[in-house]
Design an enzyme around this catalytic site. Structure first.
Site, PDB file in Angstrom:
ATOM      1  N   ALA A  72       0.865  -1.191   0.000  1.00 43.48           N
ATOM      2  CA  ALA A  72       0.000   0.000   0.000  1.00 43.48           C
ATOM      3  C   ALA A  72       0.902   1.242   0.000  1.00 43.48           C
ATOM      4  O   ALA A  72       0.794   2.120   0.861  1.00 43.48           O
ATOM      5  CB  ALA A  72      -0.961  -0.006   1.186  1.00 43.48           C
ATOM      6  N   LEU A  73       1.803   1.260  -0.962  1.00 45.03           N
ATOM      7  CA  LEU A  73       2.893   2.244  -0.960  1.00 45.03           C
ATOM      8  C   LEU A  73       2.391   3.662  -1.259  1.00 45.03           C
ATOM      9  O   LEU A  73       1.461   3.854  -2.036  1.00 45.03           O
ATOM     10  CB  LEU A  73       3.948   1.838  -1.996  1.00 45.03           C
ATOM     11  N   HIS A  74       3.036   4.619  -0.627  1.00 47.55           N
ATOM     12  CA  HIS A  74       2.708   6.035  -0.831  1.00 47.55           C
ATOM     13  C   HIS A  74       4.015   6.821  -0.902  1.00 47.55           C
ATOM     14  O   HIS A  74       5.111   6.226  -0.811  1.00 47.55           O
ATOM     15  CB  HIS A  74       1.796   6.547   0.296  1.00 47.55           C
ATOM     16  N   GLY A  76       5.589   8.484   1.178  1.00 43.61           N
ATOM     17  CA  GLY A  76       6.500   8.272   2.308  1.00 43.61           C
ATOM     18  C   GLY A  76       7.458   7.125   1.991  1.00 43.61           C
ATOM     19  O   GLY A  76       8.663   7.220   2.239  1.00 43.61           O
ATOM     20  N   HIS A  77       6.911   6.037   1.431  1.00 41.08           N
ATOM     21  CA  HIS A  77       7.776   4.903   1.053  1.00 41.08           C
ATOM     22  C   HIS A  77       8.738   5.314  -0.068  1.00 41.08           C
ATOM     23  O   HIS A  77       9.908   4.912  -0.085  1.00 41.08           O
ATOM     24  CB  HIS A  77       6.929   3.724   0.547  1.00 41.08           C
ATOM     25  N   GLN A 101       2.287  -9.146  13.657  1.00 33.23           N
ATOM     26  CA  GLN A 101       2.288  -7.878  14.387  1.00 33.23           C
ATOM     27  C   GLN A 101       0.883  -7.310  14.601  1.00 33.23           C
ATOM     28  O   GLN A 101       0.735  -6.235  15.169  1.00 33.23           O
ATOM     29  CB  GLN A 101       3.208  -6.862  13.703  1.00 33.23           C
ATOM     30  N   ASP A 193       6.755   6.278  12.140  1.00 34.17           N
ATOM     31  CA  ASP A 193       6.633   5.214  13.155  1.00 34.17           C
ATOM     32  C   ASP A 193       7.862   5.322  14.059  1.00 34.17           C
ATOM     33  O   ASP A 193       8.767   4.481  14.006  1.00 34.17           O
ATOM     34  CB  ASP A 193       6.547   3.843  12.474  1.00 34.17           C
TER      35      ASP A 193
END
Ligand code: PAF
Length: 322
Positions: A72-74, A76-77, A101, A193
């Site tokens: 689900a890349l955006h 930020g990635h 997780q 994160d």
């Protein structure tokens, strides 16, 4: 098995000469552990190898940067990929939605899975290898009965760890597994994160993993909302409200700059969030930026972190001041 690997490695050597002369090449898609191993073998298998003076011209040492993701890349990635490209010879991105997780009541089943568009995006920015293993290969005996990596307290139990008690165990375990499989020289994580970044730094340091952990500043939407795969869950009303979280964090930093005491700054930021009844604020905390020890007064380096639910969607954000 070995013949098979050598065959794949030879095939990959020719593939790599193309990959290393990007932009012409496409990333190698390693969808099994064997294919990941073959790619890694073809690109210099030794984790402990170092570039020596005499290697310079021969290019016999290739540094590998790794970006673990759940897809689900955006943007930020993509920023992580850009940073990795600038630092390393080769870039590996993993896409694996790690069930370990997620607590049973969390969003594992509905976590956005956009594999084809992720692949296209990674193709367009130029990475060398995409590692997308199956759950069966990563957790061959199921996820209940595996040796796991448990980060130390208080990092493991505070803030996110208090609300998601098994989260960091799941993250530290899968990241250790991925590091062992990819054997990168450096790995890039978003500061969004922030606690996860500190957990991974502690993991690499305490277990002597030969990987440099690099934190990359949070990428934001024009209205300040931190980019996150979970933003896709927000309906239009919640999306319009979400930037309040960044405004609240920024108000704490402005208060620090104007020498307002920390308690008053945090109270004002909380009031900003609580003024909107749709928010359920889980924590808003001022902490030391390296240890996450709570601070009662501003003292650099510090980080202000929060988590809030907006309807069903849980968002986290932070600002670091060094
Ligand atoms: O930040 C994430 O996307 C995940 O926690 C990570 C680091 C890929 C581990 O599954």
């Amino acid at each position: 098995m070995v013949d098979n690997l050598v065959g794949q490695a030879t095939e990959l050597e020719s593939l790599n000469s193309k990959l290393n002369n990007r932009p012409a090449g496409k990333p190698f898609v390693a969808d099994t552990l064997a294919r990941m191993k073959a790619w890694r073998l073809a690109n210099g298998a030794s984790w402990l190898a170092e570039r020596s003076e005499s290697d310079g011209d021969k290019n016999s040492f290739l540094s590998v940067a790794f970006i673990p993701t759940m897809g689900a890349l955006h943007d930020g990635h993509i920023e992580l990929v850009r940073r990795a490209r600038a630092e390393a010879d080769l870039v590996v991105v993993s896409i694996f939605v790690n069930p370990f997780q997620f607590a049973p009541h969390e969003d594992f089943d509905k976590y956005p899975r956009t594999f084809n568009s992720d692949l296209e995006l990674l193709n367009s920015v130029g990475v060398d290898c995409i590692f997308c293993p199956s759950e069966k290969e990563i957790y061959p005996h199921g996820r209940q009965s595996i040796v796991s990596v448990v980060p130390a307290s208080p990092l493991n139990d505070t803030l996110e760890g208090a609300f998601r008690p098994t989260f960091f165990k799941g993250v530290a375990t899968v990241v250790t597994k991925l590091f062992n499989l990819v054997q990168p020289h450096m790995s890039f994580f978003g500061e969004k994160d922030f606690q996860q970044l500190l957990v991974i730094k502690a993991l690499a340091c305490d277990l002597n993993l030969p990987v440099a952990i690099v934190g990359v500043p949070t990428v934001r939407e024009p209205d300040g909302l931190a980019m996150s795969s979970r933003n896709a869950y927000l309906d239009s009303t919640s999306r319009a409200l979400a930037p309040v979280l960044h405004q609240a964090l920024s108000s704490v930093v402005s208060a620090f700059e104007s020498k307002v005491p920390a308690a008053a700054a945090l109270e004002k930021a909380q009031a900003l969030i609580k003024a909107e009844s749709k928010f359920d604020l889980q924590y808003l905390s001022l902490c030391h930026a390296e240890t996450l020890e709570p601070l009662s007064e501003f003292a650099k380096p510090f980080v202000v972190l929060l988590a809030a639910k907006l309807g069903d969607v849980r968002l986290i954000d932070n600002i670091v001041v060094t």
